[in-house]
Design an enzyme around this catalytic site. Structure first.
Site, short mmCIF file in Angstrom:
data_model
loop_
_atom_site.label_atom_id
_atom_site.label_comp_id
_atom_site.label_asym_id
_atom_site.label_seq_id
_atom_site.Cartn_x
_atom_site.Cartn_y
_atom_site.Cartn_z
N ARG A 101 -11.70 -8.56 9.71
CA ARG A 101 -11.09 -9.84 9.32
C ARG A 101 -10.62 -10.61 10.56
O ARG A 101 -10.83 -11.82 10.67
CB ARG A 101 -9.89 -9.57 8.41
CG ARG A 101 -10.23 -9.13 7.00
CD ARG A 101 -8.99 -8.68 6.25
NE ARG A 101 -9.28 -8.40 4.85
CZ ARG A 101 -8.55 -7.61 4.08
NH1 ARG A 101 -7.48 -6.99 4.59
NH2 ARG A 101 -8.87 -7.42 2.83
N ARG B 202 0.83 -1.21 0.00
CA ARG B 202 0.00 0.00 0.00
C ARG B 202 0.86 1.26 0.00
O ARG B 202 0.52 2.26 -0.60
CB ARG B 202 -0.92 -0.02 1.22
CG ARG B 202 -1.95 -1.15 1.21
CD ARG B 202 -2.80 -1.11 2.46
NE ARG B 202 -3.75 -2.20 2.53
CZ ARG B 202 -3.52 -3.36 3.13
NH1 ARG B 202 -2.35 -3.59 3.70
NH2 ARG B 202 -4.44 -4.30 3.16
N ASP C 30 -9.32 -4.55 8.65
CA ASP C 30 -8.39 -5.46 9.32
C ASP C 30 -9.02 -6.03 10.60
O ASP C 30 -8.92 -7.22 10.88
CB ASP C 30 -7.10 -4.72 9.67
CG ASP C 30 -6.58 -3.89 8.53
OD1 ASP C 30 -5.71 -4.37 7.79
OD2 ASP C 30 -7.06 -2.75 8.37
N HIS D 68 -2.70 0.75 8.32
CA HIS D 68 -3.46 -0.21 7.52
C HIS D 68 -2.49 -0.80 6.51
O HIS D 68 -2.35 -0.34 5.38
CB HIS D 68 -4.63 0.48 6.82
CG HIS D 68 -5.36 -0.41 5.85
ND1 HIS D 68 -5.86 -1.64 6.21
CD2 HIS D 68 -5.66 -0.25 4.53
CE1 HIS D 68 -6.45 -2.19 5.16
NE2 HIS D 68 -6.33 -1.37 4.13
#
Length: 315
Positions: A155, A92, A152, A179
Site C-alpha cells: 500500500r 486487529r 502495508d 501489522h
C-alpha cells in the site's frame, strides 16, 4: 524438513481472503495442487468448481480440490486464512483471544496428519497468531511465517508511486513493526528510482508532511476498506501468493513478513514485521534495517505493544 512430492498447498479458510489468495495462485500457476479446507462445505464446493473452470486460461494447470486435513501430510505449505473476521471499528489486536483458540485447534489437526512443511499465516492479529501457530506446531521458527507487513508495504509503495507518477515497482520502501496501528515507515532508507525520500524532501517544501500523510493513509487503509466492502481481500491475497511463489521457487528474495526475531533490533522471542529472506526452507534470515533514532523509537514501541499482548496470552 521433508521434501514433499510436487508443490502442493493446503489452504485453510475460504473466506474473502482465502478465495482471493486461491484466485491469485491459480492465475499465476505457481503450484501443482491447491487443496482447500473450510467449514462451509457447500460454498467451498462452489468455489472449487469455479476456480477449476478458470484453469484453462492460467499459465499452467493447478488442480484445485476440496481438501481435508489428511491433505496436509504431503503439502509443501499450509496457508491459514481462517479465523474470526475483523469487524468495522475493531482493531486487529481485539481479535486475539478468539483467534488463538482457533489456531491451536487448526494446528493440532494439521500436525496430526504428519505435516512437515511450512506454515504461512494470514489470520489477524497476524503477528500474535503466527507466534501461536509456531508454539502449537513445534516446528522450527524459520518454517512458520506470518504475512506481516507485506500488504502495508505494498500500500505504501503504491501511494508513493501515485504521488510521484511512477510505477510502484520503482518504489523501494518498507513498513515494519506490528501489522496494525503501531506500524511505522522506514523513511530513512526509502527511495524512488534510486533517489532517497530525504533528498526529495530537500528539494520540495512540504514533502515530509505529504509523506507522513501518505503513511497515515497506508496505516488506516484497512479500516476504510472494511467500512466500504466488509473486508480486505485482493491486496492480501496477492501478497500471500507472492510469498508462496518465493517459497516454492526457492527465490531467496527479501519480503516484509512477520518473522521470529532472535536479537534483531534488540528484540527476542517475538514475531513482528520486518524484511526477511524467503526460500524453500522458509525464512533464511530476518533482515535488520538501519533505523534512525525516531524510527528506532517507534519500532521499540511497536514491539512493546506486541510483547504486552503476547505475555497476556502466553504468559
Amino acid at each position: 524438513m521433508r521434501n514433499s512430492a510436487g508443490n502442493k498447498v493446503v489452504l485453510i479458510g475460504a473466506g474473502d481472503v482465502g478465495v482471493a489468495y486461491a484466485y491469485a495462485l491459480v492465475n499465476q500457476g505457481t503450484v501443482d495442487h491447491l487443496a482447500i479446507i473450510d467449514i462451509d462445505e457447500k460454498k467451498l464446493q462452489g468455489n472449487v468448481m469455479d476456480l477449476n473452470h478458470g484453469v484453462v486460461w492460467a499459465p499452467s494447470r493447478t488442480r484445485v480440490t476440496k481438501g481435508t486435513y489428511a491433505d496436509c501430510e504431503d503439502a509443501a505449505i499450509v496457508v491459514i486464512c481462517a479465523g474470526a473476521a475483523q469487524k468495522p471499528g475493531e482493531t486487529r489486536l481485539q481479535l486475539v483471544d478468539k483467534n488463538v483458540a482457533i489456531m491451536n485447534s487448526i494446528v493440532g489437526d494439521v500436525m496430526a496428519s504428519g505435516f512437515d512443511g511450512i506454515f504461512l499465516v494470514a489470520s489477524n492479529p497476524v503477528d500474535i497468531l503466527t507466534y501461536a501457530v509456531w508454539r502449537a506446531s513445534g516446528l522450527p521458527h524459520q518454517r512458520v511465517i506470518g504475512s506481516g507487513t507485506i500488504l502495508d508495504s505494498a500500500r505504501y509503495r503504491y501511494m508513493l508511486s501515485e504521488e510521484e507518477g511512477i510505477a510502484p515497482s520503482s518504489v523501494h520502501a518498507y513498513i515494519i513493526g506490528e501489522h496494525g496501528d503501531s506500524e511505522l515507515p522506514v523513511v530513512s532508507s526509502a527511495n524512488i528510482a534510486g533517489v532517497h525520500l530525504s533528498h526529495l524532501a530537500k528539494d520540495h517544501p512540504g514533502y515530509e508532511e505529504r509523506i507522513e500523510r501518505i503513511f497515515e493513509q497506508t496505516r488506516d487503509a484497512a479500516y476504510h476498506i472494511i467500512d466500504a466492502k466488509g473486508s480486505t481481500s485482493y491486496g492480501i491475497g496477492m501478497g500471500l501468493a507472492r510469498i508462496t511463489r518465493a517459497i516454492i521457487q526457492n527465490q531467496g528474495v527479501a519480503l516484509p513478513v512477520s518473522a521470529y526475531l532472535t536479537g534483531e533490533y534488540g528484540v527476542e522471542d517475538l514475531y513482528i514485521g520486518t524484511p526477511a529472506v524467503i526460500n524453500r526452507q522458509g525464512i533464511a534470515r530476518a533482515i535488520e534495517l538501519e533505523l534512525n533514532a525516531h524510527e528506532k523509537e517507534r519500532f521499540e514501541a511497536s514491539a512493546a505493544t506486541l510483547k504486552k499482548i503476547k505475555e497476556e496470552v502466553f504468559g
